[in-house]
Design an enzyme around this catalytic site. Structure first.
Site, PDB file in Angstrom:
ATOM      1  N   ASP A 119    -112.603 -16.369  -1.024  1.00  0.00           N
ATOM      2  CA  ASP A 119    -112.829 -16.274  -2.466  1.00  0.00           C
ATOM      3  C   ASP A 119    -111.803 -17.090  -3.237  1.00  0.00           C
ATOM      4  OD1 ASP A 119    -115.071 -14.788  -2.455  1.00  0.00           O
ATOM      5  OD2 ASP A 119    -114.056 -12.854  -2.789  1.00  0.00           O
TER       6      ASP A 119
ATOM      7  N   ASP B   5    -105.686 -16.139  -4.002  1.00  0.00           N
ATOM      8  CA  ASP B   5    -105.521 -15.544  -2.678  1.00  0.00           C
ATOM      9  C   ASP B   5    -105.825 -16.569  -1.594  1.00  0.00           C
ATOM     10  OD1 ASP B   5    -104.858 -13.152  -3.726  1.00  0.00           O
ATOM     11  OD2 ASP B   5    -106.870 -12.278  -3.593  1.00  0.00           O
TER      12      ASP B   5
ATOM     13  N   GLU C 239    -105.445 -15.545 -10.242  1.00  0.00           N
ATOM     14  CA  GLU C 239    -106.715 -14.872 -10.029  1.00  0.00           C
ATOM     15  C   GLU C 239    -106.538 -13.357 -10.143  1.00  0.00           C
ATOM     16  OE1 GLU C 239    -107.749 -15.412  -5.964  1.00  0.00           O
ATOM     17  OE2 GLU C 239    -109.422 -14.019  -6.023  1.00  0.00           O
TER      18      GLU C 239
ATOM     19  N   ASP D 298    -107.699 -16.598   0.776  1.00  0.00           N
ATOM     20  CA  ASP D 298    -108.922 -16.250   1.497  1.00  0.00           C
ATOM     21  C   ASP D 298    -110.084 -17.078   0.955  1.00  0.00           C
ATOM     22  OD1 ASP D 298    -109.526 -15.198  -0.933  1.00  0.00           O
ATOM     23  OD2 ASP D 298    -109.497 -13.106  -0.313  1.00  0.00           O
TER      24      ASP D 298
END
Ligand code: 0RA
Length: 640
Positions: free
Chosen positions: A508, A504, A427, A506
């Site tokens: 997102d 990541d 990403e 997280d």
């Protein structure tokens, strides 16, 4: 331990069980996690058979704290009386390998003899097993180690260890670590299987309990509404366009029970069962249903003037666009074939399902014309999209493809030996940059993708194929893709053994994983089935003590543990908010280096879990998906 007495019979018995231990794969399909769980299903299915025979309404399944499993039922109890072989019937059942001895014993299930087929296989593969039978006022106990009896019989009969007014069978077994790679049962697969059994047997209650440390859990599975509740559950969170349709019928000796309901989605979920066994590879019952259903919808569409004489018929897939159905067949003597013996081959099943479906659905549709119209509406949508897709595909095939090496931002690896190559889908450009520096360029390719890829569940096919990120993935993998109506997928052309999603840790990142997995699941499901897809698990923290070596921690639990071990707090803590915060060296150590990285292989246990997973993945809410990753994070392993 009692000395075992050997006679001619017991020697053949031991040879039989020895064969199971030598080639466990032949009998339970492997020695991995799936096979391990299968041991429980073998034992549990015997209790379900006792339910089907009409004598048992409750089953208790317990994952014990010591790693063993107990299955108990309130049936008649395995016969303990003298068998013609001169020992207790229970002993015969537990030590005799039944004919065939193939992975799936389904074919023998309804044969009406001593059920308990499969118990001997479980016995042979268990470090120890105890069978306790309550019957005729007494409780009897027998014990085994690796299939070999350790209880001395008295005149061939089992010792009585107590009295009981009730009847039933209780089997406790501990998988043998000499046989299995791991011996910890997978609770989510087991619960899923138990739930499926509950749906298919509305009169049965299954009490599940996990007593393992840290996993403690209890759940009762009872589904009085049977397969109607099953279909409703499969459609949960989606927009149903009519009430569930339920019918049952009998044709010669074959019984069919069926429930179907359409939802507003481009998806088909068709689950077939024969004698409670999930037929993952489909078969004649499914074929009979599909054929008759397609005929019915085309004929109603014509009768209602929706299809004109000049119009082409709907294809079978068109008529099942949005369908969720459970087809449960009871067959007195089924024949199974296919790789995992989960494809029903009995021709009379096709005839029976064809006939019953035709009669019952005609009856229903004649009285519920609005429902047929709504279902035909789904077929029309599908036909329209299919035509657009056919066009889009022709365009795509005639346009020159990107060449492999000059594919957008792909930093390819040097080796062309697919079995050694890996591709990391990363990403963002900055993480992509670090990954390109950090990687082993001989075997590791990096494909940075920008932000969020298209949600393939929501977009039409031509849009999906026009999406740049998706195009670069399809081109990089090299194996084409399959989609409802066409199949260009060829796994032998896959250029990488491992496809690693690296995002990541997280919200997102998890959303991007979701979209990527949905894409792979829909267009290249075999990549998941064959275990090529992984999710990288980058660490969340790095801790460096005053003295000694620094260490990466992968979740909050690990940090808690570390804190507990260093109560004085004499360490520095670094938290990684994203991959971008790691330098190339750190990225290599934690996420890329095959010797040290942690990653989770994406698995699909069976079609039902798969569809649940899609549903999970499809929702706009990332919560469930997080839970999914979190629940599976403990299985993440160093992938060497
Ligand atoms: C055959 C006959 C009878 C019971 C069973 C099989 C039986 C097997 C298993 C395996 C697990 N649970 C079971 N419960 C029952 C009973 C014969 C009789 O009582 O007449």
């Amino acid at each position: 331990m009692a000395k075992t007495q050997y006679n001619a019979d017991s020697i053949t018995v031991l040879e039989g069980l020895e064969a199971v231990r030598k080639r466990p794969g032949m009998y339970i399909g492997g020695v991995g996690q799936k096979a391990l769980n299968h041991l429980i299903y073998e034992i549990m299915d015997n209790s379900v058979d006792e339910h089907l025979a009409g004598y048992c309404d409750s089953i208790w399944i317990t994952l014990e704290a010591d790693g063993s499993c107990t299955v108990r039922d309130n049936g008649r109890g395995i016969p303990v009386e003298m068998h013609k072989k001169g020992v207790s019937a229970e002993r015969v059942v537990m030590t005799t390998l039944h004919a065939g001895g193939k992975f799936d014993n389904a074919a023998y299930k309804t044969s009406g003899g001593l059920h308990g087929v499969g118990s001997s296989v479980v016995n042979a593969l268990s470090a120890h097993m105890t069978v306790q039978v309550s019957r005729g006022g007494c409780v009897y106990r027998d014990t085994y180690e690796r299939g070999i009896p350790t209880t001395e019989l008295q005149n061939g009969l089992l010792p009585v260890i107590g009295k009981s007014r009730s009847t039933g069978t209780e089997t406790n077994f501990a998988p043998d670590p000499e046989i299995f790679e791991k011996t910890n049962f997978k609770a989510d697969w087991l619960k899923s299987r138990i739930h499926e059994t509950a749906y298919l047997n509305p009169g049965l209650t299954i009490y599940y309990e996990d007593r393992r440390e840290g996993e403690e859990e209890k759940e009762v599975f009872h589904e009085p509404d049977g397969i109607v509740a099953y279909v409703t559950e499969l459609n949960r969170g989606q927009t149903a366009i009519h009430e569930p349709i339920y019918f049952r019928g009998r044709y010669e000796n074959i019984e069919l029970e069926c429930c179907l309901q359409f939802v507003d989605a481009f998806e088909e979920k068709l689950l077939g069962f024969c004698n409670n066994i999930y037929t993952a590879e489909g078969g004649t019952h499914i074929a009979g249903f599909k054929t008759r259903f397609t005929q019915l919808i085309n004929s109603y569409a014509k009768d209602l003037g929706i299809l004109k004489d000049k119009d082409a018929n709907f294809t079978g897939a068109d008529t099942r666009n949005g369908m969720t159905a459970v087809i449960a067949l009871k067959h007195p003597d089924p024949i199974f074939e296919g790789q995992t013996k989960t494809k029903l081959a009995s021709q009379d099943a096709a005839r029976a399902v064809f006939a019953i479906t035709g009669d019952e659905l005609t009856h229903y549709f004649d009285r519920n014309v609005e429902t047929v119209k709504a279902i035909i509406g789904c077929a029309e949508k599908s036909a329209k999209i299919r035509r657009a897709e056919e066009k889009a595909k022709t365009n795509m095939l005639t346009k020159p493809k990107f060449s492999f090496d000059s594919n957008g931002k792909l930093a390819n690896c040097e080796s062309r030996d697919a079995s050694k190559c890996e591709i990391f889908i990363v990403e963002g450009d900055s993480a992509g940059g670090s990954a390109k520096t950090a990687r082993n360029r001989q075997y590791q390719a990096i494909l940075p993708i920008r932000g969020k890829i298209l949600n393939v569940e929501k977009a039409s096919m031509d849009k999906v194929l026009a999406n740049a990120e998706i195009k670069s993935m399809i081109n990089a993998f090299g194996c084409g893709f399959s989609e409802g109506y066409g199949n260009d997928f060829d796994i032998s052309k896959l250029r990488y053994d491992k496809i690693v999603l690296m995002t990541d840790a997280d919200v997102d990142g998890s959303h991007i994983d979701t979209l990527l997995l949905t894409f792979l699941y829909r267009f290249m499901p075999d990549l998941i089935y064959d275990g090529h897809v992984y999710i990288a698990m980058p660490p969340l923290y790095k801790v460096v003590p005053k003295r000694g070596e620094g260490q990466y921690l992968y979740d909050d639990k690990a940090l808690e543990k570390y804190r507990a071990k260093h109560p004085d707090g004499t360490f520095t803590l670094q938290r990684y908010k994203g991959l971008g915060e790691m330098d190339a060296q750190q990225l290599w150590e934690t996420t890329l280096d095959p010797e040290r990285r942690v990653m989770k292989r994406v698995e699909i246990e069976d079609a039902r879990l798969a569809s649940e997973m899609t549903e999970l993945l499809m929702g706009s809410d990332v919560g469930p998906r997080r839970d999914f990753i979190h629940d599976h994070a403990d299985e993440a392993q160093i992938d060497a």
